[in-house]
Scaffold this active site. Structure first.
Site, PDB file in Angstrom:
ATOM      1  N   HIS A  38     -12.478   4.062   5.241  1.00  0.00           N
ATOM      2  CA  HIS A  38     -11.358   3.954   6.053  1.00  0.00           C
ATOM      3  C   HIS A  38     -11.582   3.552   7.398  1.00  0.00           C
ATOM      4  CE1 HIS A  38      -6.817   5.561   5.423  1.00  0.00           C
ATOM      5  NE2 HIS A  38      -7.062   5.140   6.539  1.00  0.00           N
ATOM      6  N   GLN A  50       0.997  -1.183   0.247  1.00  0.00           N
ATOM      7  CA  GLN A  50       0.080   0.008   0.103  1.00  0.00           C
ATOM      8  C   GLN A  50       0.800   1.299  -0.028  1.00  0.00           C
ATOM      9  OE1 GLN A  50      -0.419   1.923   3.329  1.00  0.00           O
ATOM     10  NE2 GLN A  50      -1.449   3.339   2.110  1.00  0.00           N
TER      11      GLN A  50
HETATM   12  C1  LIG Z   1      -4.795   1.537  13.620  1.00  0.00           C
HETATM   13  C2  LIG Z   1      -5.229   1.501  11.891  1.00  0.00           C
HETATM   14  C3  LIG Z   1      -4.209   2.037  11.205  1.00  0.00           C
HETATM   15  C4  LIG Z   1      -4.480   2.119   9.777  1.00  0.00           C
HETATM   16  N1  LIG Z   1      -3.641   2.513   8.808  1.00  0.00           N
HETATM   17  C5  LIG Z   1      -3.762   2.617   7.574  1.00  0.00           C
HETATM   18  C6  LIG Z   1      -2.900   3.053   6.664  1.00  0.00           C
HETATM   19  O1  LIG Z   1      -1.562   3.362   6.928  1.00  0.00           O
HETATM   20  N2  LIG Z   1      -3.177   3.035   5.213  1.00  0.00           N
HETATM   21  C7  LIG Z   1      -4.366   2.942   4.913  1.00  0.00           C
HETATM   22  O2  LIG Z   1      -4.799   2.806   3.782  1.00  0.00           O
HETATM   23  N3  LIG Z   1      -5.267   2.359   5.811  1.00  0.00           N
HETATM   24  C8  LIG Z   1      -5.093   2.377   7.180  1.00  0.00           C
HETATM   25  N4  LIG Z   1      -6.064   1.975   7.955  1.00  0.00           N
HETATM   26  C9  LIG Z   1      -7.564   1.814   7.444  1.00  0.00           C
HETATM   27  C10 LIG Z   1      -7.477   0.211   7.127  1.00  0.00           C
HETATM   28  O3  LIG Z   1      -6.731   0.005   6.104  1.00  0.00           O
HETATM   29  C11 LIG Z   1      -9.045   0.070   6.799  1.00  0.00           C
HETATM   30  O4  LIG Z   1      -9.683   0.814   5.836  1.00  0.00           O
HETATM   31  C12 LIG Z   1     -10.102  -0.026   7.938  1.00  0.00           C
HETATM   32  O5  LIG Z   1      -9.334  -0.322   9.207  1.00  0.00           O
HETATM   33  C13 LIG Z   1     -11.353  -0.862   7.696  1.00  0.00           C
HETATM   34  O6  LIG Z   1     -12.332  -0.619   8.558  1.00  0.00           O
HETATM   35  P1  LIG Z   1     -12.399  -1.655   9.896  1.00  0.00           P
HETATM   36  O7  LIG Z   1     -11.316  -1.218  11.013  1.00  0.00           O
HETATM   37  O8  LIG Z   1     -13.880  -1.244  10.328  1.00  0.00           O
HETATM   38  O9  LIG Z   1     -12.247  -2.963   9.428  1.00  0.00           O
HETATM   39  C14 LIG Z   1      -5.824   1.836   9.355  1.00  0.00           C
HETATM   40  C15 LIG Z   1      -6.661   1.482  10.246  1.00  0.00           C
HETATM   41  C16 LIG Z   1      -6.484   1.272  11.465  1.00  0.00           C
HETATM   42  C17 LIG Z   1      -7.432   0.504  12.471  1.00  0.00           C
END
Ligand SMILES: Cc1cc2nc3c(=O)[nH]c(=O)nc-3n(C[C@H](O)[C@H](O)[C@H](O)COP(=O)(O)O)c2cc1C
Length: 365
Positions: free
Chosen positions: A260, A137
């Site tokens: 997100h 990513q």
């Molecule tokens: C602690 C944490 C860090 C995240 N960091 C990123 C990131 O660096 N890049 C990104 O595209 N999404 C990031 N996300 C979003 C996740 O990729 C994803 O879209 C999201 O967690 C999905 O929803 P859910 O937590 O309800 O499953 C992050 C999510 C969390 C919980």
């Protein structure tokens, strides 16, 4: 039914319990960073409410054998329609971070999406599970030279596709973090920029999120930057028909319908609510992932019935990692797969790939 769990003791038995154990193990600030959303967290709640608003149209006496959860994404086989999310700052949850996640992914036959803002470099994560199919990513913004270098590194490390997070031109307004004065140590997000001191790293990410200078790119700039690689790419953070068409026209091979996890724009609709619009815009052939709100196997079945090729788990994977390390992530993946098998059996379906919108209905109130 018996679940064959890995031999290592894991301190939880259900996906819900993984969150409870993670909360006990993490400091309050790190828990809030994992669990929290933007603004009033309306979108965060909406993601769950939307899954809960769908019911299964159960069919009985199908005479079908034990159902299969196997499928694929961009040619990569999956034991079930689940991928693990690119979640950065992963070393806050477990010292092995995404290295433990990709090992668990490989053992359970799913694919991991490895974050740019991770604790370990994409090369270190690749080395943790060399034979596994993985996706890298990136944030498509900021300095173009840095982006090109990252493309070369991703190719050299054997990644199979690139996931571009298009909904993060700046961080969301996350009030739990503001209240906690939560400051991420640049080292836990700086694995891809080794040798840089903390102030250098602030520069890298400052530049990445600087809206004024190298700033936010357009679809045209993104398309141009991606013409530099043969790897297929996926646009993560699509919620409308317009952006779905723009992304595929710019060359995206697949989309992630995502808000997100409610961490970016509070007030954005639930991802699941937008899935039919996005599917309708790109037609049946384009592969679409969905994330935001997946907490159990039944959610995966609902998302696939409504048009997703597969789903991504974010907080659930992070909580599993915090609660039980690599074995914790394995257990969550197994629980998801076993629950899907049970749901498909009760639904009277032979395979997850046979599901259509006739498998679900809106709850009547
Ligand atoms: C602690 C944490 C860090 C995240 N960091 C990123 C990131 O660096 N890049 C990104 O595209 N999404 C990031 N996300 C979003 C996740 O990729 C994803 O879209 C999201 O967690 C999905 O929803 P859910 O937590 O309800 O499953 C992050 C999510 C969390 C919980």
């Amino acid at each position: 039914m018996t679940l064959e769990h890995p031999a290592v003791a894991v301190p939880f038995e259900t996906t819900g319990e993984a969150f409870a154990v993670a909360r006990e193990r993490l400091s309050p600030e790190v828990w809030d960073f994992l669990d929290g959303g933007a603004g009033d967290e309306a979108t965060l709640r909406e993601n769950r409410a939307e899954f809960e608003a769908w019911r299964f149209r159960q069919r009985v006496m199908s005479g079908l054998p034990s159902p299969s959860t196997a499928t694929s994404f961009l040619g990569m086989p999956l034991s079930m329609p689940v991928l693990t999310a690119p979640f950065g700052a992963d070393g806050l949850f477990d010292p092995e971070g995404q290295r433990a996640v990709v090992r668990a992914d490989r053992a359970e036959g799913v694919v991991g999406i490895v974050p740019e803002a991770g604790t370990y470099s994409l090369e270190q994560v690749a080395a943790a599970a060399p034979e596994a199919a993985r996706i890298a990513q990136l944030h498509p913004m900021g300095d173009r030279r840095n982006f090109r270098t990252m493309l070369r590194r991703i190719e050299d490390a054997g990644y199979r596709a690139i996931c571009l997070t298009v909904d993060c031109p700046t961080g969301g307004w996350r009030e739990r973090n503001l209240r906690n004065r939560f400051d991420i140590d640049p080292r836990v997000v700086g694995g891809n920029y080794p040798g840089r001191g903390s102030s250098d790293l602030s520069d890298v990410f400052g530049q990445l999120f600087d809206r004024n200078e190298a700033g936010v790119w357009s679809w045209g700039e993104l398309s141009d930057a991606m013409s530099d690689t043969q790897l297929p790419w996926i646009a993560k953070g699509i919620l409308t028909a317009e952006d779905a068409v723009a992304a595929t026209s710019a060359g995206a091979s697949a989309l992630v319908v995502s808000n997100h996890g409610g961490r970016q724009l509070d007030g954005a609709p639930a991802s699941l609510a937008q899935l039919p619009e996005v599917r309708g815009a790109v037609g049946p052939e384009t592969e679409i992932l969905l994330d935001s709100g997946i907490r159990r196997g039944a959610d995966v079945v609902k998302a696939v019935a409504l048009g997703a090729t597969a789903v991504i788990i974010g907080r659930l994977a992070a909580a599993a990692l915090a609660a039980g390390g690599e074995a914790g992530v394995r257990r969550v993946l197994r629980l998801l797969r076993e629950e899907q098998t049970t749901v498909l059996t009760l639904l009277g379906r032979g395979s997850i790939t046979d599901l259509g919108a006739d498998a679900v209905m809106r709850a009547q109130r």
